[in-house]
Write a protein that holds these residues in place. Structure first.
Motif, PDB file in Angstrom:
ATOM      1  N   THR A  58       0.943  40.974 -20.716  1.00  0.00           N
ATOM      2  CA  THR A  58      -0.436  41.475 -20.787  1.00  0.00           C
ATOM      3  C   THR A  58      -0.924  42.107 -19.483  1.00  0.00           C
ATOM      4  N   ASP A  80      -1.181  32.697  -4.806  1.00  0.00           N
ATOM      5  CA  ASP A  80       0.066  31.981  -5.065  1.00  0.00           C
ATOM      6  C   ASP A  80       1.028  32.842  -5.874  1.00  0.00           C
ATOM      7  N   LEU A 252      -6.477  26.916 -16.973  1.00  0.00           N
ATOM      8  CA  LEU A 252      -7.075  27.394 -18.223  1.00  0.00           C
ATOM      9  C   LEU A 252      -6.080  27.334 -19.384  1.00  0.00           C
ATOM     10  N   GLN A 254      -3.334  28.631 -19.651  1.00  0.00           N
ATOM     11  CA  GLN A 254      -2.780  29.972 -19.817  1.00  0.00           C
ATOM     12  C   GLN A 254      -3.581  30.814 -20.812  1.00  0.00           C
ATOM     13  N   LYS A 260     -10.603  32.308 -26.369  1.00  0.00           N
ATOM     14  CA  LYS A 260     -10.611  33.715 -26.822  1.00  0.00           C
ATOM     15  C   LYS A 260      -9.639  33.987 -27.965  1.00  0.00           C
ATOM     16  N   GLY A 327      -4.644  32.093 -12.969  1.00  0.00           N
ATOM     17  CA  GLY A 327      -3.991  33.391 -13.072  1.00  0.00           C
ATOM     18  C   GLY A 327      -4.949  34.376 -13.728  1.00  0.00           C
ATOM     19  N   THR A 329      -5.298  38.690 -15.569  1.00  0.00           N
ATOM     20  CA  THR A 329      -4.738  40.017 -15.853  1.00  0.00           C
ATOM     21  C   THR A 329      -5.802  41.108 -15.712  1.00  0.00           C
ATOM     22  N   GLN A 336     -15.130  36.177 -13.728  1.00  0.00           N
ATOM     23  CA  GLN A 336     -15.604  35.038 -14.535  1.00  0.00           C
ATOM     24  C   GLN A 336     -15.122  33.716 -13.928  1.00  0.00           C
ATOM     25  N   ASN A 337     -13.879  33.665 -13.547  1.00  0.00           N
ATOM     26  CA  ASN A 337     -13.328  32.401 -13.027  1.00  0.00           C
ATOM     27  C   ASN A 337     -13.956  32.024 -11.688  1.00  0.00           C
TER      28      ASN A 337
HETATM   29  N1  LIG Z   1       4.121  25.496  -8.632  1.00  0.00           N
HETATM   30  C1  LIG Z   1       4.457  25.664  -9.871  1.00  0.00           C
HETATM   31  O1  LIG Z   1       5.449  25.164 -10.288  1.00  0.00           O
HETATM   32  C2  LIG Z   1       3.598  26.518 -10.775  1.00  0.00           C
HETATM   33  C3  LIG Z   1       3.821  26.475 -12.146  1.00  0.00           C
HETATM   34  C4  LIG Z   1       3.012  27.257 -12.961  1.00  0.00           C
HETATM   35  C5  LIG Z   1       2.026  28.052 -12.427  1.00  0.00           C
HETATM   36  N2  LIG Z   1       1.828  28.077 -11.075  1.00  0.00           N
HETATM   37  C6  LIG Z   1       0.768  28.913 -10.486  1.00  0.00           C
HETATM   38  O2  LIG Z   1      -0.454  28.582 -11.100  1.00  0.00           O
HETATM   39  C7  LIG Z   1      -1.116  29.781 -11.489  1.00  0.00           C
HETATM   40  C8  LIG Z   1      -2.088  29.499 -12.631  1.00  0.00           C
HETATM   41  O3  LIG Z   1      -1.390  29.159 -13.813  1.00  0.00           O
HETATM   42  P1  LIG Z   1      -1.158  30.205 -14.998  1.00  0.00           P
HETATM   43  O4  LIG Z   1      -1.406  31.587 -14.478  1.00  0.00           O
HETATM   44  O5  LIG Z   1       0.173  29.910 -15.587  1.00  0.00           O
HETATM   45  O6  LIG Z   1      -2.239  29.784 -16.086  1.00  0.00           O
HETATM   46  P2  LIG Z   1      -3.831  29.858 -16.195  1.00  0.00           P
HETATM   47  O7  LIG Z   1      -4.454  30.104 -14.894  1.00  0.00           O
HETATM   48  O8  LIG Z   1      -4.237  28.681 -16.988  1.00  0.00           O
HETATM   49  O9  LIG Z   1      -4.017  31.136 -17.161  1.00  0.00           O
HETATM   50  C9  LIG Z   1      -3.907  32.436 -16.695  1.00  0.00           C
HETATM   51  C10 LIG Z   1      -4.037  33.417 -17.861  1.00  0.00           C
HETATM   52  O10 LIG Z   1      -5.141  33.087 -18.710  1.00  0.00           O
HETATM   53  C11 LIG Z   1      -5.839  34.284 -19.093  1.00  0.00           C
HETATM   54  N3  LIG Z   1      -7.147  34.203 -18.438  1.00  0.00           N
HETATM   55  C12 LIG Z   1      -7.437  33.770 -17.170  1.00  0.00           C
HETATM   56  N4  LIG Z   1      -8.755  33.818 -16.937  1.00  0.00           N
HETATM   57  C13 LIG Z   1      -9.329  34.268 -18.060  1.00  0.00           C
HETATM   58  C14 LIG Z   1     -10.667  34.524 -18.437  1.00  0.00           C
HETATM   59  N5  LIG Z   1     -11.681  34.308 -17.609  1.00  0.00           N
HETATM   60  N6  LIG Z   1     -10.897  34.993 -19.676  1.00  0.00           N
HETATM   61  C15 LIG Z   1      -9.892  35.203 -20.555  1.00  0.00           C
HETATM   62  N7  LIG Z   1      -8.601  34.981 -20.250  1.00  0.00           N
HETATM   63  C16 LIG Z   1      -8.313  34.520 -19.013  1.00  0.00           C
HETATM   64  C17 LIG Z   1      -5.015  35.456 -18.593  1.00  0.00           C
HETATM   65  O11 LIG Z   1      -3.985  35.779 -19.522  1.00  0.00           O
HETATM   66  P3  LIG Z   1      -4.123  36.906 -20.676  1.00  0.00           P
HETATM   67  O12 LIG Z   1      -5.037  37.976 -20.171  1.00  0.00           O
HETATM   68  O13 LIG Z   1      -2.740  37.331 -20.925  1.00  0.00           O
HETATM   69  O14 LIG Z   1      -4.709  36.172 -21.855  1.00  0.00           O
HETATM   70  C18 LIG Z   1      -4.350  34.832 -17.378  1.00  0.00           C
HETATM   71  O15 LIG Z   1      -3.191  35.501 -17.016  1.00  0.00           O
HETATM   72  C19 LIG Z   1       0.030  30.719 -11.824  1.00  0.00           C
HETATM   73  O16 LIG Z   1      -0.389  32.071 -11.914  1.00  0.00           O
HETATM   74  C20 LIG Z   1       0.967  30.417 -10.687  1.00  0.00           C
HETATM   75  O17 LIG Z   1       0.558  31.124  -9.527  1.00  0.00           O
HETATM   76  C21 LIG Z   1       2.590  27.308 -10.254  1.00  0.00           C
END
Ligand SMILES: NC(=O)c1ccc[n+]([C@@H]2O[C@H](COP(=O)([O-])OP(=O)(O)OC[C@H]3O[C@@H](n4cnc5c(N)ncnc54)[C@H](OP(=O)(O)O)[C@@H]3O)[C@@H](O)[C@H]2O)c1
Length: 376
Positions: A58, A80, A252, A254, A260, A327, A329, A336-337
């Motif tokens: 995405t 990160d 969130l 993911q 949404k 995370g 996109t 918002q976050n």
């Molecule tokens: N150390 C480790 O082992 C480890 C493991 C996992 C992750 N991480 C880190 O943690 C970060 C956060 O985790 P994550 O990115 O996997 O998951 P997350 O933050 O829960 O979700 C991110 C995704 O949710 C959607 N999103 C985020 N904010 C939004 C909003 N306000 N409204 C609508 N959709 C929204 C977007 O995806 P869409 O637009 O595609 O819907 C976005 O890419 C990662 O990016 C990475 O840097 C570290």
């Protein structure tokens, strides 16, 4: 978990910089950062590793760059990434953004451990050095604020574990990295991680064994409203007892916790998107999730912003000194976050969320396994 001293004037805090989203905390190494940090896995884009999709379909580069710039404008200053996020693509985008900001005003964290190249294991010391050098080049920097062991696969009988730790500490002594991180177990509930009839080691025990050897400066832990509470209670106590700082990821779920994804419009992800394997993004699971999110909407509000802010406030409060990553996109998601209020939820709200989250997670778990192509 290490608690903060009253915030001193840090290197990035000045009269013109906006207040740090989520408040501030201090990384091992002393840099002051916003508690709401920016996860750069999604902006790596689609990717595969170890024969599986492990990226995001995405993301679009121009929107990713807008989002990084907006995050910094809004006061977020921890970013990160990892070598394997888009196989360097996330790091390169972040590097492009970093050319426009003073390096001392931001913290950059990256990871190694999932890409082994032509080595037997990603923690071969020479390979680790190649990866770190490439990471620094991609980012256009001479150091990382945290470099983390991303994967718990240290080879048969953990033959690479001591070498990996020694290599990380050498990088630290050379000034290439300021702190060493490692990840917590995915779920801190051993009974769920060791299905009957398999020889898989209890991840809880394995994590403790690795932790005792790595002695990390910081831990990365998955937590959100859909993480089993008992699991995170265990890891919270563990981090507290050892006074180790924490970075929270997947705040969130993911995207699931934004509400949404209506069941009637289950997302169809492109190639290289790891969510295409995840049952929770399919129509039957979204139907279950919807009922539980409705319970949150009743109490906290019906807008998407209400759900997003509730999830993030819950984590900021549960982990009072941790960085909470989200995370993104798009720049709109970042806005918002990062506009999440830092005001605490009431004890009643926290109790409500704990129960609602547990009910949602248990209902989703009862419906089937997490991955559509795995039964363990
Ligand atoms: N150390 C480790 O082992 C480890 C493991 C996992 C992750 N991480 C880190 O943690 C970060 C956060 O985790 P994550 O990115 O996997 O998951 P997350 O933050 O829960 O979700 C991110 C995704 O949710 C959607 N999103 C985020 N904010 C939004 C909003 N306000 N409204 C609508 N959709 C929204 C977007 O995806 P869409 O637009 O595609 O819907 C976005 O890419 C990662 O990016 C990475 O840097 C570290």
């Amino acid at each position: 978990m290490r608690h903060l001293n009253p915030a001193p004037k840090g290197p990035f805090v000045n009269d013109t910089h906006p207040p740090a989203p989520g408040g501030r905390t201090t990384l091992p190494g002393g840099k002051e950062v916003s508690r709401l940090g920016i996860g750069c896995w999604p902006i790596g884009g689609p990717a595969e590793n170890l024969g599986m999709p492990m990226g995001w379909s995405t993301a679009r580069d121009s929107r990713s760059l807008d989002g990084l710039a907006r995050a910094f404008e809004l006061g977020a200053n921890l970013f990160d990434t990892a070598d394997v996020y888009g196989h360097g693509h996330s790091e390169r985008l972040l590097g492009a953004f970093l050319t426009g900001v003073p390096r001392h005003q931001v913290a950059v964290t990256s990871k190694v451990g999932y890409f082994s190249g032509s080595n037997g294991n990603a923690y071969d010391p020479a390979h680790m050095r190649v990866q770190l050098e490439k990471t620094l080049t991609n980012l256009g920097t001479d150091h990382l604020d945290v470099y983390a062991l991303h994967n718990a696969n240290f080879g048969p009988e953990d033959v690479y574990l001591n070498m990996a730790v020694e290599t990380m500490r050498t990088f630290q002594a050379e000034g290439l990295i300021k702190a060493v991180g490692m990840r917590g177990p995915h779920r801190y509930a051993p009974e769920r991680l060791v299905p009957a009839g398999t020889a898989r080691e209890d991840k809880h025990a394995r994590f403790r064994r690795h932790f005792a050897i790595v002695r990390p400066d910081i831990l990365a832990i998955r937590d959100n409203l859909l993480t089993p509470r008992d699991a995170t209670a265990g890891i919270r106590a563990f981090a507290d007892e050892r006074n180790v700082p924490v970075i929270i990821n997947k705040a969130l779920g993911q995207g699931l916790l934004t509400g949404k994804h209506a069941p009637s419009r289950a997302p169809a992800y492109g190639a290289g998107d790891h969510r295409s394997r995840k049952r929770w993004f399919t129509e039957p699971a979204l139907r279950i999730l919807q009922q539980h999110l409705d319970a949150l909407r009743e109490r906290f509000g019906h807008e998407q912003t209400d759900l997003v802010h509730t999830s993030l406030r819950y984590l900021l409060q549960r982990w009072p000194a941790a960085v909470v990553l989200t995370g993104f996109t798009s720049a709109a998601q970042v806005e918002q976050n990062l506009s999440t209020p830092s005001t605490p939820l009431t004890p009643e709200d926290l109790a409500y969320l704990a129960i609602a989250g547990r009910r949602a997670q248990e209902a989703l778990d009862a419906d089937g396994e997490v991955f559509t192509d795995e039964s363990a």
